[in-house]
Motif scaffolding. Structure first.
Motif, PDB file in Angstrom:
ATOM      1  N   LEU A  87     -81.946  14.788  21.035  1.00 37.80           N
ATOM      2  CA  LEU A  87     -81.481  15.774  22.015  1.00 37.80           C
ATOM      3  C   LEU A  87     -79.993  15.671  22.318  1.00 37.80           C
ATOM      4  O   LEU A  87     -79.486  16.433  23.136  1.00 37.80           O
ATOM      5  CB  LEU A  87     -82.289  15.616  23.320  1.00 37.80           C
ATOM      6  CG  LEU A  87     -83.804  15.823  23.183  1.00 37.80           C
ATOM      7  CD1 LEU A  87     -84.482  15.576  24.520  1.00 37.80           C
ATOM      8  CD2 LEU A  87     -84.111  17.226  22.678  1.00 37.80           C
ATOM      9  N   ASP A  88     -79.294  14.737  21.685  1.00 39.66           N
ATOM     10  CA  ASP A  88     -77.882  14.505  22.013  1.00 39.66           C
ATOM     11  C   ASP A  88     -77.024  15.654  21.488  1.00 39.66           C
ATOM     12  O   ASP A  88     -76.730  15.753  20.299  1.00 39.66           O
ATOM     13  CB  ASP A  88     -77.417  13.182  21.398  1.00 39.66           C
ATOM     14  CG  ASP A  88     -76.084  12.724  21.975  1.00 39.66           C
ATOM     15  OD1 ASP A  88     -75.398  13.557  22.597  1.00 39.66           O
ATOM     16  OD2 ASP A  88     -75.733  11.542  21.799  1.00 39.66           O
ATOM     17  N   SER A  89     -76.609  16.540  22.392  1.00 40.64           N
ATOM     18  CA  SER A  89     -75.818  17.707  21.993  1.00 40.64           C
ATOM     19  C   SER A  89     -74.409  17.328  21.555  1.00 40.64           C
ATOM     20  O   SER A  89     -73.703  18.148  20.962  1.00 40.64           O
ATOM     21  CB  SER A  89     -75.746  18.713  23.148  1.00 40.64           C
ATOM     22  OG  SER A  89     -75.095  18.134  24.272  1.00 40.64           O
ATOM     23  N   LYS A  90     -73.979  16.093  21.854  1.00 41.73           N
ATOM     24  CA  LYS A  90     -72.653  15.651  21.418  1.00 41.73           C
ATOM     25  C   LYS A  90     -72.529  15.656  19.904  1.00 41.73           C
ATOM     26  O   LYS A  90     -71.423  15.673  19.362  1.00 41.73           O
ATOM     27  CB  LYS A  90     -72.350  14.243  21.945  1.00 41.73           C
ATOM     28  CG  LYS A  90     -72.060  14.181  23.425  1.00 41.73           C
ATOM     29  CD  LYS A  90     -71.641  12.784  23.831  1.00 41.73           C
ATOM     30  CE  LYS A  90     -71.353  12.737  25.325  1.00 41.73           C
ATOM     31  NZ  LYS A  90     -70.262  13.640  25.694  1.00 41.73           N
ATOM     32  N   LEU A  91     -73.665  15.612  19.204  1.00 42.21           N
ATOM     33  CA  LEU A  91     -73.638  15.566  17.749  1.00 42.21           C
ATOM     34  C   LEU A  91     -73.863  16.933  17.109  1.00 42.21           C
ATOM     35  O   LEU A  91     -73.988  17.036  15.895  1.00 42.21           O
ATOM     36  CB  LEU A  91     -74.659  14.552  17.236  1.00 42.21           C
ATOM     37  CG  LEU A  91     -74.364  13.109  17.666  1.00 42.21           C
ATOM     38  CD1 LEU A  91     -75.403  12.154  17.109  1.00 42.21           C
ATOM     39  CD2 LEU A  91     -72.973  12.669  17.238  1.00 42.21           C
ATOM     40  N   ASP A  92     -73.884  17.993  17.929  1.00 37.50           N
ATOM     41  CA  ASP A  92     -73.871  19.346  17.374  1.00 37.50           C
ATOM     42  C   ASP A  92     -72.509  19.609  16.738  1.00 37.50           C
ATOM     43  O   ASP A  92     -71.469  19.250  17.303  1.00 37.50           O
ATOM     44  CB  ASP A  92     -74.126  20.385  18.468  1.00 37.50           C
ATOM     45  CG  ASP A  92     -75.561  20.372  18.961  1.00 37.50           C
ATOM     46  OD1 ASP A  92     -76.434  19.871  18.227  1.00 37.50           O
ATOM     47  OD2 ASP A  92     -75.805  20.856  20.085  1.00 37.50           O
ATOM     48  N   ASN A  93     -72.512  20.244  15.583  1.00 41.43           N
ATOM     49  CA  ASN A  93     -71.280  20.498  14.830  1.00 41.43           C
ATOM     50  C   ASN A  93     -71.161  22.008  14.619  1.00 41.43           C
ATOM     51  O   ASN A  93     -71.781  22.574  13.724  1.00 41.43           O
ATOM     52  CB  ASN A  93     -71.330  19.758  13.488  1.00 41.43           C
ATOM     53  CG  ASN A  93     -70.051  19.905  12.693  1.00 41.43           C
ATOM     54  OD1 ASN A  93     -68.986  20.112  13.234  1.00 41.43           O
ATOM     55  ND2 ASN A  93     -70.167  19.802  11.375  1.00 41.43           N
ATOM     56  N   ILE A  94     -70.369  22.657  15.454  1.00 39.72           N
ATOM     57  CA  ILE A  94     -70.312  24.122  15.494  1.00 39.72           C
ATOM     58  C   ILE A  94     -69.084  24.622  14.733  1.00 39.72           C
ATOM     59  O   ILE A  94     -67.961  24.178  14.977  1.00 39.72           O
ATOM     60  CB  ILE A  94     -70.278  24.620  16.947  1.00 39.72           C
ATOM     61  CG1 ILE A  94     -71.568  24.197  17.660  1.00 39.72           C
ATOM     62  CG2 ILE A  94     -70.118  26.138  16.996  1.00 39.72           C
ATOM     63  CD1 ILE A  94     -71.564  24.472  19.154  1.00 39.72           C
ATOM     64  N   PHE A  95     -69.325  25.566  13.824  1.00 34.69           N
ATOM     65  CA  PHE A  95     -68.260  26.182  13.040  1.00 34.69           C
ATOM     66  C   PHE A  95     -67.922  27.542  13.640  1.00 34.69           C
ATOM     67  O   PHE A  95     -68.819  28.363  13.874  1.00 34.69           O
ATOM     68  CB  PHE A  95     -68.700  26.353  11.585  1.00 34.69           C
ATOM     69  CG  PHE A  95     -68.880  25.041  10.849  1.00 34.69           C
ATOM     70  CD1 PHE A  95     -67.888  24.555  10.011  1.00 34.69           C
ATOM     71  CD2 PHE A  95     -70.044  24.298  11.014  1.00 34.69           C
ATOM     72  CE1 PHE A  95     -68.053  23.354   9.345  1.00 34.69           C
ATOM     73  CE2 PHE A  95     -70.220  23.091  10.351  1.00 34.69           C
ATOM     74  CZ  PHE A  95     -69.212  22.621   9.519  1.00 34.69           C
ATOM     75  N   SER A  96     -66.630  27.761  13.866  1.00 36.57           N
ATOM     76  CA  SER A  96     -66.169  29.007  14.482  1.00 36.57           C
ATOM     77  C   SER A  96     -65.137  29.685  13.598  1.00 36.57           C
ATOM     78  O   SER A  96     -64.403  29.028  12.851  1.00 36.57           O
ATOM     79  CB  SER A  96     -65.542  28.726  15.851  1.00 36.57           C
ATOM     80  OG  SER A  96     -66.445  28.054  16.698  1.00 36.57           O
ATOM     81  N   ALA A  97     -65.081  31.013  13.698  1.00 35.44           N
ATOM     82  CA  ALA A  97     -64.056  31.792  13.004  1.00 35.44           C
ATOM     83  C   ALA A  97     -63.127  32.401  14.035  1.00 35.44           C
ATOM     84  O   ALA A  97     -63.568  32.902  15.072  1.00 35.44           O
ATOM     85  CB  ALA A  97     -64.700  32.878  12.150  1.00 35.44           C
ATOM     86  N   ILE A  98     -61.822  32.338  13.737  1.00 30.58           N
ATOM     87  CA  ILE A  98     -60.803  32.845  14.656  1.00 30.58           C
ATOM     88  C   ILE A  98     -59.888  33.814  13.919  1.00 30.58           C
ATOM     89  O   ILE A  98     -59.386  33.497  12.832  1.00 30.58           O
ATOM     90  CB  ILE A  98     -59.952  31.699  15.243  1.00 30.58           C
ATOM     91  CG1 ILE A  98     -60.832  30.674  15.960  1.00 30.58           C
ATOM     92  CG2 ILE A  98     -58.882  32.246  16.186  1.00 30.58           C
ATOM     93  CD1 ILE A  98     -60.076  29.445  16.450  1.00 30.58           C
TER      94      ILE A  98
END
Length: 382
Positions: A323-334
């Motif tokens: 459940l540790d959300s610190k290890l979510d790796n989110i890719f974003s486009a700018i």
């Protein structure tokens, strides 16, 4: 983009026994030893351990059958050191090779930017619509970005071409105004990029997980820590046992996450037994070193699954059922605000980003790689 210097490549010596030596690390070490007259000082300058530095020298001497250093006895870490004649000759040859490759690669990259900047003519005399994107490595290494770009061109008639770099470098290129889009995974830097006015439109596209991986032998004893203890506990244990940690060290999104986790664990730099992957490291290289040195490293889940070491290196933290959300790796486009703003390009960049978040883009992402027995490499952002 820095027009005078492109530092996005690495050279290797490939030996007959298939073992590779990273010439960037080796010769950076030799350069520092030549300057400092000491292995320990050179290693400290490079933020690598003395053990790793000396091991790299010894391995190279043994494998190539030449002596690189004259080592003077004295002091707790072996005293001073100077390059032998053979070592100095190797260093000179390497510098000449790297300068030559630098010049040619800089010209190649610049030509690519200029070629795309001019557009290409299509049937009927119309100029082909195009966008240039600087992207983190993971969407490229998996082949996903190629599929998205091809589908977008077929549907919308706009050509999207990418330059493969880490997130830190991608944002640096974005600041210079040489690309229309950056595709990255470094949230704090992305916020700064937007606040400073370099980015005008940003959307989260997809995600995977960060994995803390290490050898089955587990010198730090991480297998005895409960998974819900928090990732900081795992990092503290690595430090307490003086176990190797292999770092990207390249200002990439993964490197930024490493530094964040070390900071949250309360471990200062001098208490981390860190091996830096290289000038331009990659998750695959860090996994190679973790395997060779029985160390731990932080990589994204997709790189781990694609690695040849996924059977020999174990995941100690980061599995999707945690459940540790610190290890979510989110890719974003700018969408980048260029210095001389081309509103047409800016709108096209936004259209491509919205397309990736729309039905067609999401269908590709959630299904890729569409191979039996393989889970999708990334999951969608709800």
């Amino acid at each position: 983009m820095n027009k005078n210097k492109w530092d996005g490549f690495q050279l290797y010596i490939q030996l007959k026994n298939k073992k590779q030596i990273s010439t960037d690390k080796l010769f950076s070490l030799l350069e520092n030893i030549e300057k400092e007259g000491s292995i320990s000082k050179a290693a400290s300058d490079m933020k690598i351990s003395y053990r790793y530095a000396w091991g790299l020298i010894k391995d190279t001497e043994e494998l190539l059958g030449i002596k690189l250093l004259d080592k003077k006895v004295g002091g707790s870490e072996g005293g001073g050191a100077t390059l032998t004649k053979e070592g100095r000759e190797m260093l000179n040859h390497y510098q000449a090779i790297r300068d030559s490759v630098d010049i040619q690669l800089t010209a190649l990259i610049q030509n690519k930017v200029e070629e795309v900047g001019k557009g290409q003519e299509v049937e009927g005399g119309d100029s082909l619509k195009y966008l240039l994107m600087a992207s983190s490595m993971e969407p490229i290494d998996t082949g996903l970005l190629d599929v998205l770009e091809k589908e977008y061109f077929m549907k919308m008639g706009t050509l999207v071409r990418h330059i493969a770099v880490g997130s830190g470098k991608a944002l640096q290129i974005g600041r210079s105004g040489d690309v229309d889009i950056v595709f990255v995974h470094s949230p704090d830097e992305e916020k700064d990029f937007m606040t400073q006015g370099f980015g005008g439109y940003r959307r989260d596209i997809m995600a995977n997980r960060y994995y803390l991986v290490g050898p089955e032998s587990d010198p730090a004893g991480l297998r005895h820590i409960k998974v819900d203890a928090g990732i900081q506990v795992f990092f503290r244990q690595i430090s307490l046992t003086d176990s190797f940690f292999i770092s990207r060290g390249d200002n990439s999104g993964t490197h930024k996450k490493e530094l964040e986790l070390w900071h949250e664990a309360g471990i200062p730099t001098e208490e981390r037994n860190t091996i830096v992957g290289g000038r331009i490291a990659s998750n695959m290289e860090c996994l190679d070193i973790a395997f060779e040195k029985s160390g731990y490293t932080l990589v994204d889940s997709t790189s781990y699954k694609l690695s040849e070491h996924n059977d020999s290196l174990r995941v100690y933290a980061g599995n999707k059922d945690e459940l540790d959300s610190k290890l979510d790796n989110i890719f974003s486009a700018i969408a980048v605000r260029r210095h001389s703003q081309d509103l047409g390009k800016y709108r096209e960049a936004i259209e491509f980003i919205d397309w990736m978040c729309g039905f067609d883009g999401r269908r590709i992402i959630e299904g890729y790689p569409n191979k039996e027995g393989l889970e999708p490499y990334f999951h969608l952002i709800d």
